[in-house]
Design an enzyme around this catalytic site. Structure first.
Site, PDB file in Angstrom:
ATOM      1  N   ARG A   1      36.007 -23.683   4.439  1.00 28.47           N
ATOM      2  CA  ARG A   1      35.776 -24.298   5.756  1.00 28.47           C
ATOM      3  C   ARG A   1      35.031 -23.336   6.688  1.00 28.47           C
ATOM      4  NH1 ARG A   1      39.964 -24.878  10.092  1.00 28.47           N
ATOM      5  NH2 ARG A   1      39.071 -26.264  11.654  1.00 28.47           N
TER       6      ARG A   1
ATOM      7  N   HIS B   1      31.355 -24.279   8.161  1.00 27.49           N
ATOM      8  CA  HIS B   1      31.180 -24.487   9.590  1.00 27.49           C
ATOM      9  C   HIS B   1      30.174 -23.501  10.183  1.00 27.49           C
ATOM     10  CE1 HIS B   1      34.794 -27.209  10.696  1.00 27.49           C
ATOM     11  NE2 HIS B   1      34.346 -27.479   9.476  1.00 27.49           N
TER      12      HIS B   1
ATOM     13  N   HIS C   1      36.585 -31.614  -0.942  1.00 32.90           N
ATOM     14  CA  HIS C   1      37.883 -32.000  -0.394  1.00 32.90           C
ATOM     15  C   HIS C   1      38.941 -32.112  -1.482  1.00 32.90           C
ATOM     16  CE1 HIS C   1      36.162 -33.553   3.604  1.00 32.90           C
ATOM     17  NE2 HIS C   1      36.922 -32.510   3.834  1.00 32.90           N
TER      18      HIS C   1
ATOM     19  N   TRP D   1      44.035 -34.243   0.206  1.00 32.54           N
ATOM     20  CA  TRP D   1      43.316 -35.356  -0.402  1.00 32.54           C
ATOM     21  C   TRP D   1      43.736 -35.546  -1.869  1.00 32.54           C
ATOM     22  CZ3 TRP D   1      41.400 -32.428   3.472  1.00 32.54           C
ATOM     23  CH2 TRP D   1      40.685 -33.058   4.501  1.00 32.54           C
TER      24      TRP D   1
ATOM     25  N   ASP E   1      35.640 -40.543   3.733  1.00 34.70           N
ATOM     26  CA  ASP E   1      35.909 -40.493   2.300  1.00 34.70           C
ATOM     27  C   ASP E   1      35.624 -41.855   1.666  1.00 34.70           C
ATOM     28  OD1 ASP E   1      36.986 -37.845   2.527  1.00 34.70           O
ATOM     29  OD2 ASP E   1      38.879 -38.712   3.209  1.00 34.70           O
TER      30      ASP E   1
END
Length: 331
Positions: free
Chosen positions: A37, A41, A187, A229, A259
């Site tokens: 992440r 980002h 994910h 997920w 998703d």
């Protein structure tokens, strides 16, 4: 002699050492999703329409500075930067931009995913003035007006549909539909945290102490809580693509608008179905998309970059959007 003027051999030696240190850090902390992440980002602010560096954003290490690190979508990422600081001190020739992207690629590899064809030598952003504006990262759910996205970034990402919004975000970066779908497959790692994005459950049976989530079967999940997920959310595989369309999937697994759209949008669906059917196909496309994302906006010294192929880690101010419930990349 300035650090960036040192012979590339010295930098390469430190890059190899940094990768080993990151592998050990990940094994101890299970922070794989957090590192993915962080890197995404940093890179995800890139605007292909801006030719000036570092104003174009991207994988330039600017996320370590305020105000960027305080953007709503980046809540919790200061912890990742802090975790990397000791490695930066030990290997000072390696830029923050390289460390962030290396941490992400290593996190994928040690979780059982593909080896990412990375190159290093990124030049760091120098200070807060190099930060990108808030609003360049994707939302997972619509805001109070019923639309996705914002017009506060370098280019508006506002759209009434999740697919349209994702395209505005990723096309701005110079990425296409296949890359959107392949990257969404990451994910398979991680979980959404209600105290970060406002999304997901406080806890599930898959995020309680004792649940085995790692690819190697070892215990440990880091901090308990959040909603994943996939069941084995510290293992990189294609289970995201098998779970999202499965109407019989455990209800404690997360499925967001961004998703579900992968299997209903005509442009996304062929790739989603391909990755559902074939993990090797997913791994191949994912590795290329990840590498491309990791270089967005990057300036390399030396210009061709430095490869350390073969060095594979052991498997083993509050903005209006700070409390938003819309950021999908809660890895």
């Amino acid at each position: 002699m300035a650090a960036r003027d040192l012979p590339s051999g010295e930098l390469r030696t430190q890059l190899i050492g940094a990768k080993k240190a990151l592998s050990e850090l990940l094994d101890k902390t299970n922070a794989n999703p957090l590192m993915v992440r962080l890197a995404w980002h940093d890179a995800g602010t890139f605007d292909v329409g801006i030719n000036e560096w570092p104003k174009c954003g991207g994988a330039i290490g600017s996320i370590r500075f305020s105000p960027e690190i305080t953007h709503g979508a980046n809540k919790g990422l200061a912890t990742a930067v802090t975790m990397i600081e000791p490695i930066k001190k030990k290997f000072p020739l390696v830029s923050y931009a390289d460390l962030f992207q290396m941490a992400s690629a290593t996190a994928i590899e040690v979780a059982g995913g593909p080896s990412i064809p990375m190159r290093y030598g990124r030049v760091d952003a120098k200070g807060p003035d190099d930060c990108s504006p808030e609003g360049n990262l994707p939302f997972a759910e619509p805001g109070p007006t019923g639309t996705y996205g914002t017009d506060t970034g370098t280019k508006s990402t506002v759209d009434t549909s999740p697919g349209g919004h994702l395209r505005k975000v990723f096309y701005r970066m110079g990425l296409g539909d296949q890359e959107i779908v392949a990257l969404s497959g990451a994910h398979t790692l991680g979980r959404a945290w209600k105290d970060r994005s406002g999304l997901g459950a406080e806890s599930t049976k898959f995020t309680e102490p004792g649940h085995i989530a790692r690819a190697d079967g070892k215990p440990g999940i880091g901090k308990a809580g959040g909603q994943p997920w996939t069941e084995k959310w510290l293992k990189f595989d294609n289970s995201y693509f098998t779970t999202i369309p499965d109407t019989n999937a455990d209800p404690e697994l997360l499925k967001l608008s961004t998703d579900r759209i992968l299997f209903s949008d005509e442009g996304f669906r062929p790739f989603a179905e391909k990755y559902k059917a074939s993990e090797p196909a997913f791994f191949g496309d994912y590795a290329q998309a990840h590498a491309k994302l990791s270089e967005l906006g990057s300036r390399f010294e030396p210009k061709e970059g430095i490869k350390i192929d073969g060095i594979v880690a052991a498997k083993a101010p509050a903005s209006a959007y700070t409390a938003s419930k819309r950021f999908p990349w809660e890895l």
